[in-house]
Design a protein around this motif. Structure first.
Motif, PDB file in Angstrom:
ATOM      1  N   MET A   1     -24.292 104.131  62.851  1.00 44.23           N
ATOM      2  CA  MET A   1     -22.758 103.865  61.997  1.00 44.23           C
ATOM      3  C   MET A   1     -22.366 105.229  61.576  1.00 44.23           C
ATOM      4  SD  MET A   1     -22.708 102.062  57.761  1.00 44.23           S
ATOM      5  CE  MET A   1     -22.753 103.778  56.967  1.00 44.23           C
ATOM      6  N   PHE A   2     -21.033 105.505  62.520  1.00 42.61           N
ATOM      7  CA  PHE A   2     -20.326 106.692  62.266  1.00 42.61           C
ATOM      8  C   PHE A   2     -21.236 107.607  62.847  1.00 42.61           C
ATOM      9  CE2 PHE A   2     -18.304 103.586  59.461  1.00 42.61           C
ATOM     10  CZ  PHE A   2     -16.777 103.818  59.672  1.00 42.61           C
ATOM     11  N   GLY A   3     -22.511 107.119  63.464  1.00 40.35           N
ATOM     12  CA  GLY A   3     -23.159 109.121  64.088  1.00 40.35           C
ATOM     13  C   GLY A   3     -24.370 109.025  62.502  1.00 40.35           C
ATOM     14  N   ILE A   4     -24.352 108.317  61.609  1.00 34.73           N
ATOM     15  CA  ILE A   4     -25.665 108.496  60.531  1.00 34.73           C
ATOM     16  C   ILE A   4     -26.250 107.166  60.981  1.00 34.73           C
ATOM     17  CG2 ILE A   4     -25.721 108.498  57.741  1.00 34.73           C
ATOM     18  CD1 ILE A   4     -22.563 108.641  57.630  1.00 34.73           C
ATOM     19  N   SER A   5     -27.929 108.616  60.993  1.00 32.79           N
ATOM     20  CA  SER A   5     -28.578 107.835  61.162  1.00 32.79           C
ATOM     21  C   SER A   5     -29.193 106.794  60.388  1.00 32.79           C
ATOM     22  CB  SER A   5     -29.852 108.049  61.955  1.00 32.79           C
ATOM     23  OG  SER A   5     -30.335 109.086  60.345  1.00 32.79           O
ATOM     24  N   PRO A   6     -30.366 105.968  60.028  1.00 32.32           N
ATOM     25  CA  PRO A   6     -30.674 105.000  59.041  1.00 32.32           C
ATOM     26  C   PRO A   6     -31.355 106.416  57.935  1.00 32.32           C
ATOM     27  CG  PRO A   6     -31.191 103.585  61.088  1.00 32.32           C
ATOM     28  CD  PRO A   6     -30.617 104.932  61.065  1.00 32.32           C
ATOM     29  N   ALA A   7     -32.240 107.820  58.698  1.00 32.79           N
ATOM     30  CA  ALA A   7     -32.843 108.694  57.708  1.00 32.79           C
ATOM     31  C   ALA A   7     -31.400 108.835  56.978  1.00 32.79           C
ATOM     32  CB  ALA A   7     -33.675 109.098  58.211  1.00 32.79           C
ATOM     33  N   GLN A   8     -30.547 109.769  57.787  1.00 34.01           N
ATOM     34  CA  GLN A   8     -29.952 110.435  56.805  1.00 34.01           C
ATOM     35  C   GLN A   8     -29.346 109.442  55.891  1.00 34.01           C
ATOM     36  OE1 GLN A   8     -27.116 111.475  60.438  1.00 34.01           O
ATOM     37  NE2 GLN A   8     -28.274 113.122  60.481  1.00 34.01           N
ATOM     38  N   LEU A   9     -29.434 108.634  56.278  1.00 32.14           N
ATOM     39  CA  LEU A   9     -28.440 107.692  54.637  1.00 32.14           C
ATOM     40  C   LEU A   9     -28.912 107.045  53.894  1.00 32.14           C
ATOM     41  CD1 LEU A   9     -25.927 105.805  54.000  1.00 32.14           C
ATOM     42  CD2 LEU A   9     -27.277 103.859  55.673  1.00 32.14           C
ATOM     43  N   ILE A  10     -30.665 107.033  53.801  1.00 28.35           N
ATOM     44  CA  ILE A  10     -31.839 107.485  52.846  1.00 28.35           C
ATOM     45  C   ILE A  10     -31.382 108.410  51.976  1.00 28.35           C
ATOM     46  CG2 ILE A  10     -33.897 107.174  52.111  1.00 28.35           C
ATOM     47  CD1 ILE A  10     -34.067 105.419  54.553  1.00 28.35           C
ATOM     48  N   ILE A  11     -31.788 109.770  53.212  1.00 31.02           N
ATOM     49  CA  ILE A  11     -31.136 111.333  52.248  1.00 31.02           C
ATOM     50  C   ILE A  11     -30.301 111.046  51.301  1.00 31.02           C
ATOM     51  CG2 ILE A  11     -31.653 113.151  52.803  1.00 31.02           C
ATOM     52  CD1 ILE A  11     -33.493 113.040  54.882  1.00 31.02           C
ATOM     53  N   ILE A  12     -28.932 110.592  51.784  1.00 30.40           N
ATOM     54  CA  ILE A  12     -27.881 110.677  51.530  1.00 30.40           C
ATOM     55  C   ILE A  12     -27.808 109.539  49.505  1.00 30.40           C
ATOM     56  CG2 ILE A  12     -25.957 109.934  51.145  1.00 30.40           C
ATOM     57  CD1 ILE A  12     -25.224 111.044  53.846  1.00 30.40           C
ATOM     58  N   LEU A  13     -28.908 108.957  49.884  1.00 32.34           N
ATOM     59  CA  LEU A  13     -28.488 107.623  49.146  1.00 32.34           C
ATOM     60  C   LEU A  13     -29.663 107.873  47.879  1.00 32.34           C
ATOM     61  CD1 LEU A  13     -28.922 104.772  50.462  1.00 32.34           C
ATOM     62  CD2 LEU A  13     -26.439 104.962  49.337  1.00 32.34           C
ATOM     63  N   VAL A  14     -30.963 109.095  47.872  1.00 30.44           N
ATOM     64  CA  VAL A  14     -31.233 109.884  47.352  1.00 30.44           C
ATOM     65  C   VAL A  14     -30.891 110.986  46.014  1.00 30.44           C
ATOM     66  CG1 VAL A  14     -33.647 110.914  46.840  1.00 30.44           C
ATOM     67  CG2 VAL A  14     -33.456 108.706  48.374  1.00 30.44           C
ATOM     68  N   ILE A  15     -30.745 111.743  47.130  1.00 30.82           N
ATOM     69  CA  ILE A  15     -29.098 112.296  46.833  1.00 30.82           C
ATOM     70  C   ILE A  15     -28.674 112.016  45.249  1.00 30.82           C
ATOM     71  CG2 ILE A  15     -27.980 114.620  46.925  1.00 30.82           C
ATOM     72  CD1 ILE A  15     -28.865 114.844  49.216  1.00 30.82           C
ATOM     73  N   VAL A  16     -27.655 110.950  45.694  1.00 29.93           N
ATOM     74  CA  VAL A  16     -26.418 110.033  45.347  1.00 29.93           C
ATOM     75  C   VAL A  16     -27.499 109.897  43.855  1.00 29.93           C
ATOM     76  CG1 VAL A  16     -25.108 108.391  45.006  1.00 29.93           C
ATOM     77  CG2 VAL A  16     -25.143 109.820  46.363  1.00 29.93           C
ATOM     78  N   LEU A  17     -28.729 109.204  44.420  1.00 27.15           N
ATOM     79  CA  LEU A  17     -29.088 108.387  43.411  1.00 27.15           C
ATOM     80  C   LEU A  17     -30.102 109.904  41.926  1.00 27.15           C
ATOM     81  CD1 LEU A  17     -30.998 105.914  41.865  1.00 27.15           C
ATOM     82  CD2 LEU A  17     -33.018 106.328  42.998  1.00 27.15           C
ATOM     83  N   LEU A  18     -29.902 110.916  42.110  1.00 33.42           N
ATOM     84  CA  LEU A  18     -30.858 112.031  41.604  1.00 33.42           C
ATOM     85  C   LEU A  18     -30.181 112.571  40.733  1.00 33.42           C
ATOM     86  CD1 LEU A  18     -33.259 113.757  43.674  1.00 33.42           C
ATOM     87  CD2 LEU A  18     -34.374 112.054  42.020  1.00 33.42           C
ATOM     88  N   LEU A  19     -28.367 112.070  41.201  1.00 32.34           N
ATOM     89  CA  LEU A  19     -27.518 112.936  40.771  1.00 32.34           C
ATOM     90  C   LEU A  19     -27.001 112.151  39.906  1.00 32.34           C
ATOM     91  CD1 LEU A  19     -25.324 114.551  43.805  1.00 32.34           C
ATOM     92  CD2 LEU A  19     -26.276 115.902  42.252  1.00 32.34           C
ATOM     93  N   PHE A  20     -26.747 111.219  39.706  1.00 33.05           N
ATOM     94  CA  PHE A  20     -25.988 109.755  38.744  1.00 33.05           C
ATOM     95  C   PHE A  20     -26.945 109.171  38.154  1.00 33.05           C
ATOM     96  CE2 PHE A  20     -22.411 110.536  42.789  1.00 33.05           C
ATOM     97  CZ  PHE A  20     -21.815 111.051  41.785  1.00 33.05           C
ATOM     98  N   GLY A  21     -28.006 109.160  38.161  1.00 28.17           N
ATOM     99  CA  GLY A  21     -29.243 108.127  37.851  1.00 28.17           C
ATOM    100  C   GLY A  21     -29.143 107.275  38.056  1.00 28.17           C
ATOM    101  N   THR A  22     -30.330 106.171  37.397  1.00 29.27           N
ATOM    102  CA  THR A  22     -29.574 104.585  37.418  1.00 29.27           C
ATOM    103  C   THR A  22     -28.707 103.918  36.727  1.00 29.27           C
ATOM    104  OG1 THR A  22     -31.577 104.145  36.371  1.00 29.27           O
ATOM    105  CG2 THR A  22     -32.594 104.612  38.914  1.00 29.27           C
ATOM    106  N   LYS A  23     -28.982 104.127  35.436  1.00 31.59           N
ATOM    107  CA  LYS A  23     -27.917 102.970  34.521  1.00 31.59           C
ATOM    108  C   LYS A  23     -26.133 103.740  35.183  1.00 31.59           C
ATOM    109  CE  LYS A  23     -27.509 103.604  29.740  1.00 31.59           C
ATOM    110  NZ  LYS A  23     -27.586 103.813  28.498  1.00 31.59           N
ATOM    111  N   LYS A  24     -25.973 105.317  34.794  1.00 32.22           N
ATOM    112  CA  LYS A  24     -24.497 105.210  35.470  1.00 32.22           C
ATOM    113  C   LYS A  24     -23.885 104.667  36.867  1.00 32.22           C
ATOM    114  CE  LYS A  24     -23.506 109.841  33.528  1.00 32.22           C
ATOM    115  NZ  LYS A  24     -23.638 111.505  33.676  1.00 32.22           N
TER     116      LYS A  24
END
Length: 78
Positions: free
Chosen positions: A1-24
């Motif tokens: 998917m556009f040169g993004i490996s699944p591991a990189q995608l998981i790291i991005i999702l974790v960072i987004v989760l930490l920045l915005f939180g589950t409620k937002k």
């Protein structure tokens, strides 16, 4: 998917989760879902309005033709 490996995608999702939180993120998902529903509803209503206006125009044309035909018959009878 556009040169993004699944591991990189998981790291991005974790960072987004930490920045915005589950409620937002949950609220964002709900808002996005309701916006999509509203868009679909507006598009379907627009299509229905176009169909109704086409049918109305046909009925108006038919009524006008019938009226002019009856007017011509009345003139011929007079």
């Amino acid at each position: 998917m556009f040169g993004i490996s699944p591991a990189q995608l998981i790291i991005i999702l974790v960072i987004v989760l930490l920045l915005f939180g589950t409620k937002k993120l949950r609220n964002l998902g709900g808002d996005l879902g309701s916006a999509i529903k509203g868009f679909k509803k507006a598009v379907s209503e627009d299509n229905n309005d176009e169909k109704k206006s086409d049918e109305t125009e046909k009925l108006d044309a038919k009524a006008t033709a019938e009226k002019s035909a009856s007017t011509e018959k009345e003139k011929d009878q007079a």
